[in-house]
Design a protein around this motif. Structure first.
Motif, short mmCIF file in Angstrom:
data_model
loop_
_atom_site.label_atom_id
_atom_site.label_comp_id
_atom_site.label_asym_id
_atom_site.label_seq_id
_atom_site.Cartn_x
_atom_site.Cartn_y
_atom_site.Cartn_z
N GLU A 31 -1.00 7.98 -9.00
CA GLU A 31 -1.69 6.72 -8.70
C GLU A 31 -3.04 7.03 -8.08
OE1 GLU A 31 -0.57 3.68 -5.35
OE2 GLU A 31 0.55 3.17 -7.18
N LEU A 32 -4.06 6.34 -8.58
CA LEU A 32 -5.40 6.51 -8.02
C LEU A 32 -5.41 6.09 -6.56
CD1 LEU A 32 -8.48 7.01 -8.46
CD2 LEU A 32 -8.64 4.58 -9.03
N TRP A 33 -6.02 6.92 -5.73
CA TRP A 33 -6.17 6.59 -4.31
C TRP A 33 -7.62 6.25 -3.99
CZ3 TRP A 33 -2.78 5.20 -0.89
CH2 TRP A 33 -3.12 5.18 0.46
N ARG B 178 -2.47 10.05 -5.26
CA ARG B 178 -1.17 10.32 -4.64
C ARG B 178 -0.17 10.34 -5.78
NH1 ARG B 178 2.34 6.37 -2.69
NH2 ARG B 178 2.06 4.36 -3.70
N PHE B 179 0.90 11.06 -5.60
CA PHE B 179 1.85 11.20 -6.69
C PHE B 179 3.25 11.43 -6.14
CE2 PHE B 179 0.35 15.48 -5.78
CZ PHE B 179 1.52 16.21 -5.73
N ALA B 180 4.20 11.24 -7.02
CA ALA B 180 5.59 11.61 -6.75
C ALA B 180 6.18 12.07 -8.07
CB ALA B 180 6.39 10.44 -6.17
N SER C 158 9.49 14.91 -5.07
CA SER C 158 8.37 15.59 -4.43
C SER C 158 7.22 14.62 -4.31
CB SER C 158 7.97 16.82 -5.23
OG SER C 158 9.05 17.73 -5.30
N TYR C 159 6.66 14.52 -3.12
CA TYR C 159 5.56 13.60 -2.83
C TYR C 159 4.31 14.43 -2.52
CZ TYR C 159 9.22 10.15 -1.84
OH TYR C 159 10.30 9.31 -1.91
N GLY C 160 3.15 13.91 -2.92
CA GLY C 160 1.95 14.66 -2.58
C GLY C 160 0.66 13.91 -2.81
N ASN C 161 -0.40 14.60 -2.47
CA ASN C 161 -1.77 14.13 -2.64
C ASN C 161 -2.55 15.24 -3.32
OD1 ASN C 161 -1.68 11.60 -0.97
ND2 ASN C 161 -1.01 13.11 0.52
N GLU C 162 -3.47 14.84 -4.19
CA GLU C 162 -4.34 15.80 -4.85
C GLU C 162 -5.78 15.34 -4.69
OE1 GLU C 162 -2.12 17.47 -8.74
OE2 GLU C 162 -2.55 15.33 -8.76
N ASN C 163 -6.68 16.30 -4.53
CA ASN C 163 -8.11 16.06 -4.57
C ASN C 163 -8.64 16.82 -5.77
OD1 ASN C 163 -8.28 14.55 -2.11
ND2 ASN C 163 -7.90 16.47 -1.05
N TRP C 164 -9.36 16.09 -6.63
CA TRP C 164 -9.89 16.67 -7.86
C TRP C 164 -11.40 16.62 -7.87
CZ3 TRP C 164 -6.81 12.97 -11.56
CH2 TRP C 164 -5.44 13.25 -11.50
N GLY D 125 4.98 1.75 -11.51
CA GLY D 125 4.24 2.82 -10.86
C GLY D 125 4.74 3.03 -9.44
N LEU D 126 4.07 3.89 -8.69
CA LEU D 126 4.49 4.22 -7.33
C LEU D 126 4.53 3.00 -6.42
CD1 LEU D 126 2.62 7.59 -6.69
CD2 LEU D 126 5.01 7.23 -7.36
N SER D 127 3.46 2.24 -6.40
CA SER D 127 3.43 1.06 -5.51
C SER D 127 4.51 0.06 -5.90
CB SER D 127 2.04 0.40 -5.54
OG SER D 127 1.09 1.26 -4.94
#
Length: 157
Positions: A77-79, A89-91, A104-110, A151-153
């Motif tokens: 999901e776009l943060w 953010r993702f799961a 598994s939960y996390g955050n990514e910076n691209w 989606g996540l939300s």
């Protein structure tokens, strides 16, 4: 640049959402060589405690990952976004070879190059053991999340 992967930076909300969904769909396909093509030849990664660089290292990492994380299903999901950067953010849900399920939960910076390939990926991830009955990601294995799957939300994650 001989390779290109639209949409290209700078991103607006619509193109950032498209980029996030394309990444999600690619990873849900679980093809390490194909997924690695979305990254620059010298892409730099931090994934949990691993730091590495280059497509060959990305492909090797993803091969190991999907040999260990079975029945993998991911939602991103776009943060936030700005210029050539996107934060998500993702799961994802997966099971190990003994049948234990995890979310598994996390955050990514691209960060993206002008040609739309990802030049940097920084991921922070935490694993939570779950009962199989607690799974929330239900679609055919090794394929994209259906358009009508929450989606996540929507799932409260």
């Amino acid at each position: 640049m001989s390779e290109a992967r639209p949409p290209f930076p700078p991103f607006n909300e619509d193109t950032a959402i498209l980029k996030v969904r394309a990444a999600e769909d690619g990873w849900n396909g679980r093809g390490p060589a194909r997924v690695a093509l979305a990254y620059t030849e010298d892409s730099r990664w931090r994934n949990r405690a691993e730091i590495f660089q280059g497509r060959a290292a990305i492909e090797a990492f993803l091969t190991r990952k999907w040999q260990r994380e079975l029945d993998y299903r991911l939602i991103k999901e776009l943060w936030a976004f700005a210029g050539n950067r996107i934060a998500v953010r993702f799961a994802y849900e997966w099971r190990d070879d003994s049948g234990e399920w995890y979310r598994s939960y996390g955050n990514e910076n691209w960060e993206f190059a002008e040609n739309g390939l990802m030049a940097r990926r920084h991921a922070s991830i935490n694993d939570l053991p779950i009962a199989e009955s607690a799974r929330k990601f239900h679609w055919d294995a090794c394929g994209p999340r259906p358009a009508d799957h929450p989606g996540l939300s929507d799932l409260g994650l």
